[in-house]
Design a protein around this motif. Structure first.
Motif, PDB file in Angstrom:
ATOM      1  N   LEU A 106       0.830  -1.207   0.000  1.00 49.05           N
ATOM      2  CA  LEU A 106       0.000   0.000   0.000  1.00 49.05           C
ATOM      3  C   LEU A 106       0.867   1.261   0.000  1.00 49.05           C
ATOM      4  O   LEU A 106       0.606   2.213  -0.752  1.00 49.05           O
ATOM      5  N   LEU A 107       1.915   1.262   0.814  1.00 48.66           N
ATOM      6  CA  LEU A 107       2.795   2.421   0.900  1.00 48.66           C
ATOM      7  C   LEU A 107       3.497   2.676  -0.436  1.00 48.66           C
ATOM      8  O   LEU A 107       3.563   3.821  -0.910  1.00 48.66           O
ATOM      9  N   SER A 108       4.009   1.618  -1.063  1.00 48.55           N
ATOM     10  CA  SER A 108       4.733   1.782  -2.313  1.00 48.55           C
ATOM     11  C   SER A 108       3.813   2.217  -3.448  1.00 48.55           C
ATOM     12  O   SER A 108       4.154   3.102  -4.240  1.00 48.55           O
ATOM     13  N   SER A 156       2.744   5.861  -2.837  1.00 45.49           N
ATOM     14  CA  SER A 156       3.858   6.780  -3.088  1.00 45.49           C
ATOM     15  C   SER A 156       4.139   6.901  -4.580  1.00 45.49           C
ATOM     16  O   SER A 156       4.430   7.997  -5.091  1.00 45.49           O
ATOM     17  N   TYR A 157       4.057   5.780  -5.290  1.00 48.32           N
ATOM     18  CA  TYR A 157       4.302   5.781  -6.732  1.00 48.32           C
ATOM     19  C   TYR A 157       3.216   6.577  -7.451  1.00 48.32           C
ATOM     20  O   TYR A 157       3.511   7.392  -8.342  1.00 48.32           O
ATOM     21  N   ALA A 158       1.958   6.359  -7.066  1.00 55.72           N
ATOM     22  CA  ALA A 158       0.851   7.094  -7.689  1.00 55.72           C
ATOM     23  C   ALA A 158       0.991   8.589  -7.436  1.00 55.72           C
ATOM     24  O   ALA A 158       0.769   9.410  -8.344  1.00 55.72           O
ATOM     25  N   GLY A 181      11.086   7.541  -8.570  1.00 57.09           N
ATOM     26  CA  GLY A 181      12.083   6.484  -8.685  1.00 57.09           C
ATOM     27  C   GLY A 181      12.330   5.787  -7.362  1.00 57.09           C
ATOM     28  O   GLY A 181      12.519   4.562  -7.315  1.00 57.09           O
ATOM     29  N   THR A 182      12.321   6.549  -6.271  1.00 59.00           N
ATOM     30  CA  THR A 182      12.482   5.954  -4.942  1.00 59.00           C
ATOM     31  C   THR A 182      11.253   5.128  -4.577  1.00 59.00           C
ATOM     32  O   THR A 182      11.368   4.036  -4.008  1.00 59.00           O
TER      33      THR A 182
END
Length: 323
Positions: free
Chosen positions: A98-100, A103-105, A127-128
């Motif tokens: 969920l966090l990734s 964060s990506y969105a 990218g991170t």
């Protein structure tokens, strides 16, 4: 166990393999030969502690641990670990997803809205964030994400797709890296250059001296391309799963890339996919380089190699900021 190791491993401290695996030539301002800390022969305990302290300070490391006794095996080490470290935490696993994803969105949203001068920040963030996808796939490959192994394979494959990384080929190669950590030829992660090769090739020497620093943050791109798409590099019992992963990656490229270009044009493909992908490879290159590479850590031939020593004495621990 180091502070800013990446800042200290500049080209003038490039580790070069010599014919004698117990000696390592470290070209610095004053070229000198350093006795490997992880070599079987060590100074007396009093001298050894002071020697390790001085060596750590000179390399920018926080600490260099004691040499592991020869009679200690990996099983001995594993037996000392509490059972809790082997327990799978479903809540933690899915929170990381969920966090990734979130964060990506958010990173993609920033790229779509940011003025040109804020794009580098948005790319670095995205990218991170997508590096988190790699961490999820990594844990799936180690069978530490879920108790359901089919779920792990599906999640790992999906997590690797935006990175254009075929999951199964990477998993097979990564398992071999752990089994052969810092073995001269068999380790699949990274190899130093042979001293004889370095001395005998002016072109290679100049390429390393002048190109190693600028290109090092993206050297994992070459590794990604050379190691994961060549069927000849895999065992016969691995080929079928490798082909499935390759098919998934190529499907993502054939479907996903044209959709991005159709919606946002070629510049959109560069903004929304390529630049964050390069940001991910910055982290991938950094992780790969610093985990088992420091001037005092030896790469050994299969005859001299010891699994426990390679895993413990050959591993660098890095403390990152909590954020």
């Amino acid at each position: 166990m180091y502070g800013n190791l990446s800042l200290h491993l500049t080209w003038n401290r490039l580790l070069v393999k010599g014919e004698n695996h117990k000696k390592w030539v470290v070209p610095m301002r004053r070229t000198r030969t350093v006795q490997a800390v992880a070599a079987p022969v060590a100074p007396s305990s009093a001298d050894s502690a002071e020697y390790r302290k001085q060596l750590a300070e000179s390399y920018g490391l926080r600490q260099i641990g004691e040499q592991l006794p020869d009679n200690i095996t990996l099983k001995d080490v594993i037996d000392t670990l509490p059972k809790t470290v082997f327990e799978i935490d479903d809540m933690k696993a899915w929170k990381s997803v969920l966090l990734s994803v979130t964060s990506y969105a958010f990173g993609l949203f920033m790229i779509s809205k940011a003025p040109w001068y804020l794009l580098p920040f948005a790319w670095a963030w995205t990218g991170t964030a997508v590096t988190g996808f790699f961490v999820i796939g990594h844990d799936c490959a180690h069978k530490s994400f879920s108790r359901n192994k089919l779920v792990e394979d599906i999640v790992g494959t999906l997590a690797f797709l935006p990175l254009i990384y075929p999951y199964e080929p990477w998993r097979f190669k990564h398992d071999r890296h752990h089994a052969k950590t810092n073995m001269l030829k068999e380790d699949t992660a990274w190899h130093p250059v042979w001293k004889a090769e370095f001395d005998s090739s002016p072109i290679l020497r100049k390429a390393i001296i002048f190109g190693y620093g600028p290109f090092r943050p993206w050297m994992s791109i070459g590794h990604w391309f050379l190691w994961h798409f060549d069927l000849k590099r895999f065992r016969s019992n691995e080929i079928q799963r490798v082909k499935i992963s390759l098919a998934c990656v190529f499907a993502f490229m054939v479907i996903g890339w044209p959709l991005i270009i159709y919606k946002a044009g070629i510049m959109g493909w560069i903004k929304f996919w390529l630049m964050p992908w390069l940001g991910y490879h910055f982290w991938m290159s950094t992780f790969t380089m610093v985990h088992h590479t420091a001037p005092h850590i030896p790469f050994k031939s299969s005859e001299e190699w010891n699994a426990a020593q390679a895993q413990l004495n050959g591993t660098v621990h890095c403390d990152y900021p909590s954020w």
